[in-house]
Design a protein around this motif. Structure first.
Motif, PDB file in Angstrom:
ATOM      1  N   ILE A   1     -66.615  33.936 -13.670  1.00  0.00           N
ATOM      2  CA  ILE A   1     -66.473  32.482 -13.798  1.00  0.00           C
ATOM      3  C   ILE A   1     -66.252  32.108 -15.260  1.00  0.00           C
ATOM      4  CG2 ILE A   1     -67.594  30.253 -13.438  1.00  0.00           C
ATOM      5  CD1 ILE A   1     -69.254  31.577 -11.220  1.00  0.00           C
ATOM      6  N   ASN A   2     -67.054  32.708 -16.139  1.00  0.00           N
ATOM      7  CA  ASN A   2     -66.914  32.392 -17.560  1.00  0.00           C
ATOM      8  C   ASN A   2     -65.532  32.751 -18.091  1.00  0.00           C
ATOM      9  OD1 ASN A   2     -70.325  32.898 -17.889  1.00  0.00           O
ATOM     10  ND2 ASN A   2     -69.326  31.166 -18.850  1.00  0.00           N
TER      11      ASN A   2
ATOM     12  N   GLU B   1     -75.571  35.656 -22.179  1.00  0.00           N
ATOM     13  CA  GLU B   1     -74.214  35.499 -22.679  1.00  0.00           C
ATOM     14  C   GLU B   1     -73.816  34.042 -22.866  1.00  0.00           C
ATOM     15  OE1 GLU B   1     -75.048  36.166 -19.706  1.00  0.00           O
ATOM     16  OE2 GLU B   1     -73.848  34.994 -18.309  1.00  0.00           O
TER      17      GLU B   1
ATOM     18  N   LYS C   1     -70.892  35.863 -12.579  1.00  0.00           N
ATOM     19  CA  LYS C   1     -71.072  34.937 -13.693  1.00  0.00           C
ATOM     20  C   LYS C   1     -70.017  35.197 -14.774  1.00  0.00           C
ATOM     21  CE  LYS C   1     -75.299  34.962 -15.020  1.00  0.00           C
ATOM     22  NZ  LYS C   1     -76.456  35.103 -15.946  1.00  0.00           N
ATOM     23  N   TYR C   2     -69.831  36.485 -15.105  1.00  0.00           N
ATOM     24  CA  TYR C   2     -68.820  36.846 -16.093  1.00  0.00           C
ATOM     25  C   TYR C   2     -67.438  36.396 -15.637  1.00  0.00           C
ATOM     26  CZ  TYR C   2     -72.222  39.992 -18.391  1.00  0.00           C
ATOM     27  OH  TYR C   2     -73.307  40.533 -19.056  1.00  0.00           O
TER      28      TYR C   2
ATOM     29  N   ILE D   1     -70.759  25.179 -15.448  1.00  0.00           N
ATOM     30  CA  ILE D   1     -71.137  26.076 -14.361  1.00  0.00           C
ATOM     31  C   ILE D   1     -72.589  25.811 -13.966  1.00  0.00           C
ATOM     32  CG2 ILE D   1     -71.416  28.486 -13.724  1.00  0.00           C
ATOM     33  CD1 ILE D   1     -69.317  29.068 -16.006  1.00  0.00           C
TER      34      ILE D   1
END
Lengths: 145, 145
Positions: free
Chosen positions: B10-11, A102, B7-8, A111
């Motif tokens: 944070i994004n 992604e 992760k998602y 990050i």
DNA sequence: AATTAGTCTATCGGATGTATAGAGTAATTA
DNA sequence: TAATTACTCTATACATCCGATAGACTAATT
């Protein structure tokens, strides 16, 4: 979290490294003294043997013993052997690199930048921790108490 | 490895924190621009809302927006929210402590000693990494290129 | 030859992670 | 107040991994 496999492996290694001489130790001895399920331990010891860390001897008086010197085996190595990558993101690993699907731009990902730092520090600390040092640490902790 | 959920999260947070104003952003916007499966993202945003990090507005013109200031949200917090403990061993966590069943003496465990160090350093680095800083890092990385 | 101990293969239940579907509810706007 | 938009909730599916066990096999030693 590290897997039980890795934890068992480390415990078994420390136990073997602590032996006065380097005589073979039976799987059942390691299993009982370290509270590790025997059959599970067998697979772990086999992997450690394939990795060139341990060696084994069959028959009466047989068992497993250290092949490498305790100083030459560190926790980073053991963790990689059983759990794979140490890094927390696939895009910051040395040996198991994988792009985050992604991700839009890896080069400028803030990050990633953070987790890169974390990995470096973690690997540094784990590499310093060889079996010899771990045994020394135990000695120190016992003196404190 | 951290989960995709973390992760998602944070994004999505970085994306929201980057917005000029703090107007609500539709889930579908976040999903498309960040390449996150929409339905999966919905659950993540809900969790972030429950944690008091985001707020939402329903109806036309609705969506999610920052409730906390970007400087007040760091990666240690987000990781703990979705993945639980940051430490690599259950016996060295702050918030999720658990004794290792097979452990013989925790107090003098050299292995624990090592992973205690690793945890401290990791948490230190992740706490420093708040959303504001991550966005700054991206800026820096862009300037280097 | 008998014994001991490591080796190999297969399997299993359960937990976890990732993802999707679809119905339901609540707020907004016109 | 109806229509729209968007959030909320529940259920489910699927794959993968983890921890563990069983049992047959092979090799070395005495």
């Amino acid at each position: 979290m590290i897997s039980k496999k890795t934890k068992y492996a480390i415990n078994a290694l420390v136990y073997l490294a602590k032996q006065d001489n380097n005589n073979p130790i039976r799987i059942s001895d390691i299993s009982e003294s370290q509270n590790i399920p025997q059959k599970f331990l067998e697979a772990i010891l086999l992997d450690l043997k394939k990795a060139g860390i341990l060696a084994s001897k069959k028959g009466k008086g047989g068992g497993y013993y250290m092949l490498k010197a305790p100083k030459e085996i560190n926790l980073a190595e053991v963790m990689r052997l059983f759990d794979g990558a140490i890094a927390l993101l696939p895009c910051v690993t040395y040996n198991y690199y994988e792009r985050c699907e992604e991700c839009i731009d890896e080069e400028t990902c803030g990050i990633r930048d953070v987790f890169y730092e974390v990995r470096n520090k973690t690997v540094e600390l784990l590499k310093k921790a060889d079996l010899e040092q771990i045994i020394k640490r135990e000695g120190n902790l016992k003196n404190i108490i």
